[in-house]
Every structure is written in structure tokens, then in C-alpha cells.
Design an enzyme around this catalytic site. Structure first.
Site, PDB file in Angstrom:
ATOM      1  N   HIS A 158      21.147  31.005 -42.538  1.00  0.00           N
ATOM      2  CA  HIS A 158      20.229  31.038 -43.315  1.00  0.00           C
ATOM      3  C   HIS A 158      18.707  31.054 -42.588  1.00  0.00           C
ATOM      4  O   HIS A 158      18.562  30.506 -41.657  1.00  0.00           O
ATOM      5  CB  HIS A 158      19.863  29.829 -44.646  1.00  0.00           C
ATOM      6  CG  HIS A 158      19.345  30.246 -45.635  1.00  0.00           C
ATOM      7  ND1 HIS A 158      17.965  30.268 -45.490  1.00  0.00           N
ATOM      8  CD2 HIS A 158      19.513  31.071 -46.677  1.00  0.00           C
ATOM      9  CE1 HIS A 158      17.481  30.792 -47.077  1.00  0.00           C
ATOM     10  NE2 HIS A 158      18.631  31.107 -47.557  1.00  0.00           N
TER      11      HIS A 158
ATOM     12  N   ASP B 147      26.446  31.180 -50.711  1.00  0.00           N
ATOM     13  CA  ASP B 147      27.416  32.267 -50.867  1.00  0.00           C
ATOM     14  C   ASP B 147      28.663  31.842 -50.312  1.00  0.00           C
ATOM     15  O   ASP B 147      29.689  32.657 -51.022  1.00  0.00           O
ATOM     16  CB  ASP B 147      27.012  33.570 -50.374  1.00  0.00           C
ATOM     17  CG  ASP B 147      25.734  34.110 -51.082  1.00  0.00           C
ATOM     18  OD1 ASP B 147      25.572  33.758 -52.300  1.00  0.00           O
ATOM     19  OD2 ASP B 147      24.836  34.859 -50.422  1.00  0.00           O
TER      20      ASP B 147
HETATM   21  N1  CMC Z   1      27.845  34.508 -38.329  1.00  0.00           N
HETATM   22  C1  CMC Z   1      27.690  34.815 -36.825  1.00  0.00           C
HETATM   23  N2  CMC Z   1      26.604  34.733 -36.333  1.00  0.00           N
HETATM   24  C2  CMC Z   1      25.456  34.479 -37.076  1.00  0.00           C
HETATM   25  C3  CMC Z   1      25.196  34.399 -38.441  1.00  0.00           C
HETATM   26  C4  CMC Z   1      26.868  34.335 -39.128  1.00  0.00           C
HETATM   27  N3  CMC Z   1      26.595  34.476 -40.470  1.00  0.00           N
HETATM   28  N4  CMC Z   1      24.303  34.356 -39.025  1.00  0.00           N
HETATM   29  C5  CMC Z   1      23.400  34.207 -37.786  1.00  0.00           C
HETATM   30  N5  CMC Z   1      24.152  34.425 -36.575  1.00  0.00           N
HETATM   31  C6  CMC Z   1      23.593  34.413 -35.198  1.00  0.00           C
HETATM   32  C7  CMC Z   1      22.842  35.546 -34.967  1.00  0.00           C
HETATM   33  O1  CMC Z   1      23.867  36.535 -34.243  1.00  0.00           O
HETATM   34  C8  CMC Z   1      22.117  35.498 -34.100  1.00  0.00           C
HETATM   35  O2  CMC Z   1      22.487  34.934 -32.591  1.00  0.00           O
HETATM   36  P1  CMC Z   1      21.775  35.262 -31.321  1.00  0.00           P
HETATM   37  O3  CMC Z   1      20.754  34.263 -31.225  1.00  0.00           O
HETATM   38  O4  CMC Z   1      22.838  35.302 -30.334  1.00  0.00           O
HETATM   39  O5  CMC Z   1      21.345  36.768 -31.468  1.00  0.00           O
HETATM   40  C9  CMC Z   1      21.388  33.880 -34.469  1.00  0.00           C
HETATM   41  O6  CMC Z   1      22.515  33.437 -35.214  1.00  0.00           O
HETATM   42  C10 CMC Z   1      20.172  34.022 -35.428  1.00  0.00           C
HETATM   43  O7  CMC Z   1      20.576  34.854 -36.235  1.00  0.00           O
HETATM   44  P2  CMC Z   1      19.503  35.954 -36.887  1.00  0.00           P
HETATM   45  O8  CMC Z   1      20.247  37.230 -37.618  1.00  0.00           O
HETATM   46  O9  CMC Z   1      18.258  36.162 -36.445  1.00  0.00           O
HETATM   47  O10 CMC Z   1      19.169  34.832 -38.130  1.00  0.00           O
HETATM   48  P3  CMC Z   1      18.159  35.347 -39.695  1.00  0.00           P
HETATM   49  O11 CMC Z   1      17.237  34.181 -39.920  1.00  0.00           O
HETATM   50  O12 CMC Z   1      17.464  36.798 -39.300  1.00  0.00           O
HETATM   51  O13 CMC Z   1      19.320  35.721 -40.510  1.00  0.00           O
HETATM   52  C11 CMC Z   1      20.881  35.743 -42.233  1.00  0.00           C
HETATM   53  C12 CMC Z   1      19.717  35.075 -41.545  1.00  0.00           C
HETATM   54  C13 CMC Z   1      21.252  34.772 -43.536  1.00  0.00           C
HETATM   55  C14 CMC Z   1      20.810  37.063 -42.566  1.00  0.00           C
HETATM   56  C15 CMC Z   1      22.089  35.452 -41.152  1.00  0.00           C
HETATM   57  O14 CMC Z   1      22.420  34.217 -41.006  1.00  0.00           O
HETATM   58  C16 CMC Z   1      23.470  36.027 -42.035  1.00  0.00           C
HETATM   59  O15 CMC Z   1      23.669  37.513 -41.751  1.00  0.00           O
HETATM   60  N6  CMC Z   1      24.416  35.399 -42.615  1.00  0.00           N
HETATM   61  C17 CMC Z   1      25.621  35.954 -42.915  1.00  0.00           C
HETATM   62  C18 CMC Z   1      25.018  36.877 -44.443  1.00  0.00           C
HETATM   63  C19 CMC Z   1      25.085  35.707 -45.295  1.00  0.00           C
HETATM   64  O16 CMC Z   1      25.617  34.853 -45.524  1.00  0.00           O
HETATM   65  N7  CMC Z   1      23.719  35.957 -46.178  1.00  0.00           N
HETATM   66  C20 CMC Z   1      23.537  34.872 -47.479  1.00  0.00           C
HETATM   67  C21 CMC Z   1      22.243  34.117 -47.085  1.00  0.00           C
HETATM   68  S1  CMC Z   1      21.964  32.996 -48.374  1.00  0.00           S
HETATM   69  C22 CMC Z   1      21.908  33.696 -49.695  1.00  0.00           C
HETATM   70  C23 CMC Z   1      20.832  34.733 -49.842  1.00  0.00           C
HETATM   71  O17 CMC Z   1      19.601  34.921 -49.434  1.00  0.00           O
HETATM   72  O18 CMC Z   1      21.209  35.807 -50.701  1.00  0.00           O
END
Ligand code: CMC
Length: 391
Positions: free
Chosen positions: A270, A326
Site C-alpha cells: 500500500h 483487498d
Molecule cells: N507484490 C510484489 N512486490 C510489490 C508489491 C506486491 N504486491 N507491491 C509493491 N511491491 C514492490 C515493488 O516492486 C517495489 O519494489 P522495488 O523497490 O524493488 O522496486 C516496492 O515494493 C515499492 O512498490 P511501489 O510500486 O513503488 O509502491 P507504490 O506505493 O507505488 O504502490 C501499490 C502501492 C498498492 C500500487 C502496490 O503495492 C501494488 O501494486 N500492490 C498490488 C495491487 C494491490 O493490492 N492494490 C490494492 C491497494 S489497497 C486498496 C486500494 O487502494 O484500492
């Protein structure tokens, strides 16, 4: 670039001040108008939470009754809006149907479109809150090829929602108390979450003084993506794929950690929570209750195994990736009888009061300006035009 700050994804930019929802992502705290989400999820109900988010205080009994009865009076959609659904392809995904129908509300309620008139804002808020469940069910039943069920205003908002989705034969429909309790709680947990992607979208669109129906339709579209609300259906699809393959959870997690084909553990991580999402904790208990009654689901065990592996693995620990709201919701929705493509629609029904409250706060705020970010330009400069034959 002078005073322009570069902040991709707005990770460090506050776009507004707000008194609606407080999140402490390091501690895993979520409060609506100061009330802890745990207390609201256990002791309140969704209609009351709608009132709280929109008006800022919990209602007295009298205020609650007036609010609830006005809501019940708005559940029916215009016959022409209902016909609108006939025009979509038979297998249309429910989410874009809902977005289109919400935008279409502004063609039916043109009296509601003065964005600064308090009375009209209130009327459109009731129209949206009461019609959204009906619209969601229309999208569900259209997608399944099933006949429409009309709302019954002797039922509460959540009972009615289950009726218009599943109540066949409608005359004999008795709401199932456990399903009502679970659905009500899920709606509460989704009701607001400060400046997430869809809410920021609602505010951004609204900042141009587009009406509330148009602004919220844009929010529904923003919610659809798999990194936001679309994650709840993506989780279930992921669990089904793992269950159907010979790989098992450990191999799948290796693929996630190696970032093979960009595969992520959906329902984890998140932008704001760097701790267990407080909503996920509450949902986990509800998932156990609902699934125990429906005889269990092997996918719940699989989800628990994935969580266990993740919480003990350096990759997830270092990046502070925990289950989010989720991760378990899809399993509950499935047990309640919803098809996977409806899950994000259910999120949108829950998030609606938050969008409305945020839109209202935005439109009343004297500091609101049209949302208009800047950019860092990286393209070519000052080139001379050449005739097409000379290129
Ligand atoms: N699985 C594997 N790796 C992950 C995941 C995941 N679910 N989420 C983040 N990472 C890794 C990402 O690859 C990155 O790694 P590195 O530092 O090596 O490049 C690091 O963690 C930071 O991730 P980010 O994408 O820069 O983080 P963000 O704050 O931009 O993204 C997020 C947040 C929710 C989009 C992301 O965690 C994600 O894609 N999660 C899976 C989708 C999900 O469950 N979304 C629902 C969010 S909660 C409800 C809502 O908002 O609707």
C-alpha cells in the site's frame, strides 16, 4: 524548472487539506471523522457511516431516521435509465456499465446541477447513495443475463442491495442476517480512504466545477484499475490460477520476488500503510465467519499460506508489504454469491459516501482552485517545420 517540484505518483504531495479521514500508515491507524475504523466496523452501520462522512458528526436517532427514510425514497431509477442497460453488450463488464450509468444520472437530474446550491447538493447526494446499489445490481444482472429485481423500500439499504442482486423470487425474499452483516461491514471499511487515486480523481474533476455525477463517474473509472479497486478481483483470479497450476504457493512467491513478467502478489502492499492494513485485520475475521458457514473454501487456506510466506520473507519485510483491504474481500464476496467481475463494483458502492463527502468538502472550500499540475518537459525544442516531402 523554477518553483516546480517533481513528485511522480504524488507520493509526497498534499493536494488538499481535509477533515474527513485520518490515516497513520506507519501505525496502521484509520479514522473517519476521528472515530476508529474498528469501532465503526463493529458498532455502527453503513447508513450511519454515510451520514458521519458527509455531515461530520454521528446522527441523533431523529437525524438517523430522517436520513434513512429519505434514502429509502430514492432507490428506484428512472425506467429510461433501466433501459439504458439493454444497450450494452450481453457480456459487458459491470464496472464500466456502472461508470456510464452514474454519468448518465446527470442527464436525468438536470435540476441537480448547480454545484453551489446546498439543497441541490443534498438532493444529488441522496440520489447517488440510494441509486448506486440499484445501478450496481442492474449491471450484475445484465452481465448474468438475469431479469431485473426492483427495490423494496421496506428494507434497509444493505438488505435491499442483496435483494436486488439475488432476491428470487423477489416476493419471498428474506435477507440473510450474516450476509447483511458482512456486506454492511465491508461497505463501512471501504467508505473512505483520504486522497487515494479515485478520490483524488473525483476532486480533480470536480475542481473544474463539473457536477457531482460526472465527478463520481470519473472516480468509478479510476477505481477500476488492478492497482486500485480492481485488485480485489485480481486477488481471486491469482488464487484460482495458483490453485489450478502445479506450482503451489512457494513457487508463485519466487516468481513474485524475481519480478517475473511483472507479477505481483495482488492484495499486498500500500502506498500509505507500511504496516498491517487495519481494514484487512477486521476482514480476515469476517472471512472466517462467512466461509465457515458456507463450508470453507480451499482458496482461503491458500491465501493464508501466501500471507504466512510473505510475512516471513525478507523481500516483503524490507519493503514493508502487508495484506491490504483487498486481500481477503474477494473470498467473502464469492461466498456471498457475487461473480468475480462484480467485486470492484462492490468496492465502488462502499466508497461512494467518501467520494460524495470529499466532493462536497472540495466544492465548499474557499481554497479550492482548479487542479492543474505542472510537468517537467523532456521533448524537443524549437524545431523548424519541414514540408512532408522533405522529412
Ligand atoms: N507484490 C510484489 N512486490 C510489490 C508489491 C506486491 N504486491 N507491491 C509493491 N511491491 C514492490 C515493488 O516492486 C517495489 O519494489 P522495488 O523497490 O524493488 O522496486 C516496492 O515494493 C515499492 O512498490 P511501489 O510500486 O513503488 O509502491 P507504490 O506505493 O507505488 O504502490 C501499490 C502501492 C498498492 C500500487 C502496490 O503495492 C501494488 O501494486 N500492490 C498490488 C495491487 C494491490 O493490492 N492494490 C490494492 C491497494 S489497497 C486498496 C486500494 O487502494 O484500492
Amino acid at each position: 524548472t523554477g518553483s516546480v517540484t517533481y513528485d511522480p505518483g504524488f507520493a509526497n504531495t498534499a493536494s488538499t487539506s481535509s477533515s474527513i479521514t485520518f490515516i497513520d500508515g506507519d501505525e496502521g491507524v484509520l479514522q473517519y471523522r476521528g472515530y476508529p475504523i474498528e469501532q465503526l466496523a463493529e458498532q455502527s452501520n453503513f447508513v450511519e457511516v454515510c451520514y458521519l462522512l458527509i455531515y461530520g458528526e454521528l446522527p441523533t436517532q431523529e437525524q438517523y431516521d430522517a436520513f434513512d427514510s429519505r434514502l429509502r425514497g430514492h432507490t428506484i431509477v428512472h425506467e429510461d435509465l433501466r433501459r439504458f442497460f439493454r444497450a450494452f453488450p450481453y457480456d459487458a463488464h459491470p464496472m464500466p456499465m456502472v461508470a456510464a450509468a452514474v454519468a448518465a444520472l446527470s442527464t436525468f437530474y438536470q435540476d441537480d446541477l448547480d454545484v453551489f446550491d446546498e439543497g441541490q447538493i443534498d438532493t444529488s447526494s441522496f440520489r447517488l447513495l440510494a441509486k448506486m446499489p440499484t445501478i450496481a445490481a442492474l449491471a450484475h444482472r445484465k452481465n448474468m443475463g438475469l431479469p431485473v429485481i426492483h427495490p423494496d423500500n421496506s428494507l434497509s439499504l444493505v438488505e435491499n442491495f442483496l435483494r436486488v442482486n439475488f432476491g428470487v423470487p423477489a416476493e419471498e425474499y428474506e435477507p440473510d442476517p450474516l450476509a447483511v452483516k458482512a456486506m454492511d461491514q465491508l461497505f463501512i471499511l471501504h467508505a473512505d480512504h483520504e486522497q487515494n487515486c479515485s478520490t483524488s480523481t473525483v476532486r480533480l474533476v470536480g475542481s473544474s466545477q463539473a457536477n457531482v455525477f460526472q465527478s463520481i463517474s470519473a472516480g468509478v473509472n479510476a477505481l477500476a484499475g488492478p492497482l486500485h479497486g480492481g485488485a480485489n478481483s485480481a486477488v481471486l483470479e491469482m488464487l484460482e490460477q495458483i490453485a489450478a497450476s502445479d506450482d503451489g504457493p512457494k513457487k508463485f512467491m519466487e516468481r513474485v520476488k524475481n519480478k517475473e513478467d511483472g507479477v505481483r502478489l495482488m492484495g499486498f502492499g500500500h502506498r500509505v500503510y507500511k504496516n498491517y492494513d487495519p481494514r484487512a485485520k477486521i476482514i480476515k475475521k469476517t472471512a472466517d465467519e462467512v466461509l465457515a458457514r458456507s463450508g470453507g473454501d480451499p482458496l482461503l487456506e491458500l491465501a493464508q499460506q501466501l500471507e504466512e510466506i510473505a510475512l516471513a520473507d525478507d523481500y516483503f519485510v524490507e519493503r514493508k508489504l502487508y495484506p491490504n483491504v483487498d486481500f481477503y474481500t474477494g473470498l467473502i464476496y464469492k461466498a456471498l454469491g457475487f461473480p468475480t467481475n462484480m467485486f470492484t463494483v462492490l468496492f465502488s458502492v462502499g466508497r461512494l459516501p467518501g467520494w460524495i463527502a470529499q466532493w462536497r468538502e472540495m466544492i465548499k472550500d474557499p481554497e479550492t482552485k482548479i487542479g492543474r499540475p505542472r510537468q517537467i518537459y523532456t521533448g524537443a525544442h524549437s524545431r523548424d517545420y519541414k514540408d512532408i516531402g522533405d522529412r
